[in-house]
Write an enzyme that holds these catalytic residues in place. Sequence first.
Site, PDB file in Angstrom:
ATOM      1  N   LYS A 112       0.914  -1.166   0.145  1.00  0.00           N
ATOM      2  CA  LYS A 112       0.038  -0.033  -0.054  1.00  0.00           C
ATOM      3  C   LYS A 112       0.876   1.090  -0.130  1.00  0.00           C
ATOM      4  O   LYS A 112       0.518   2.070  -0.637  1.00  0.00           O
ATOM      5  CB  LYS A 112      -0.956  -0.065   1.087  1.00  0.00           C
TER       6      LYS A 112
ATOM      7  N   GLN B 299      -4.737  -2.034   9.697  1.00  0.00           N
ATOM      8  CA  GLN B 299      -4.782  -3.292   8.931  1.00  0.00           C
ATOM      9  C   GLN B 299      -5.360  -4.330   9.929  1.00  0.00           C
ATOM     10  O   GLN B 299      -4.839  -4.442  10.893  1.00  0.00           O
ATOM     11  CB  GLN B 299      -3.292  -3.557   8.553  1.00  0.00           C
TER      12      GLN B 299
ATOM     13  N   ASP C 155     -11.485   2.146   3.226  1.00  0.00           N
ATOM     14  CA  ASP C 155     -11.784   0.605   3.342  1.00  0.00           C
ATOM     15  C   ASP C 155     -13.247   0.274   3.161  1.00  0.00           C
ATOM     16  O   ASP C 155     -13.565  -0.634   2.781  1.00  0.00           O
ATOM     17  CB  ASP C 155     -11.510  -0.001   4.427  1.00  0.00           C
TER      18      ASP C 155
END
Length: 285
Positions: A53, A97, A120
């Site tokens: 990322k 995460q 997200d």
Amino acid sequence: MTAQIINGKEIAAKKKLEIAEEVARLKTQGITPGLAVILVGRDHASQTYVNNKEKTCKELGMYSLLIEMDEKVSEEELLGKIDELNRDSAIHGILVQLPLPKHIDEKKVIETISPLKDVDGFHPINIGRMMTGQNAFLPCTPYGIMVLLEETGISIAGKNVVVVGRSNIVGKPVGQLFLNQHATVTYCHSRTKDLSLHTNQADILVAAVGIPNFIKAEHVKEGAVVIDVGINRNEAGKLCGDVAFDEVSEKAGFITPVPKGVGPMTITMLMYNTLKSAAESLDRD
Ligand code: NAD
């Protein structure tokens, strides 16, 4: 029939170019899209995802901030950090995460992220907005699947779509996105009786199960579009999807491979969401 391969790597590369152009344009208006990624602990797979990322952010000209926290960090400290990032005007997207250590409540963490920075698309506000067809951050893997189909020129309205898997991050939202585009959607899951009966009705079949080579040719209608979300290791340790590629590709009309199918789209849509967040923050100013 031999299926046409949907090349996710190529489509992702094209989308990333478009995103990089848009990032450059935003920069001329004085704003650099910024993504903060919080990594708790030292899980190897999570570290790889987070590194990717960061790398992709840099490639596209975005600002990337990696925050590494000890596995024993308290929930309070983690929530405090998220709060700080919610108020940081250089940050447009916040990603924590997953999975998190057991002593931390994942739901609380997701709900602490501002819905305006929830790139997200996991916050209940964004999920509700997605369900009701309002402007929302769409979860990256489901969104990536829709872009793959759009870029391949596969129409959705009126099609029978069968989604195998009902997780909150893939199965449920991808079915919703298909419904939003006027498909007739069926969900199958671990308690579905006679899976084949349902999957054989699918014009578009999405496999998000997490079991190597679970979907066989017998589950697939001749000429169907087969989207394989799975990322698994087979007995030989080789990366494979949820679909038995060799036999299914003899029967399907279109198929996504693993790797180079859905996978590269997930990170691309994360970048897209961060860009979208930055652009929208400019509108709010
Ligand atoms: P999950 O474990 O949360 O959900 C799996 C789903 O499969 C469940 O809803 C369950 O009901 C269903 N299932 C299990 N056994 C079944 C059976 N026998 N018959 C029918 N359904 C059954 O998994 P997830 O997070 O949705 O991920 C699914 C797969 O997709 C995994 O391999 C994961 O690694 C992969 N994944 C890939 C990406 C990507 O970027 N390509 C992103 C997320 C997940």
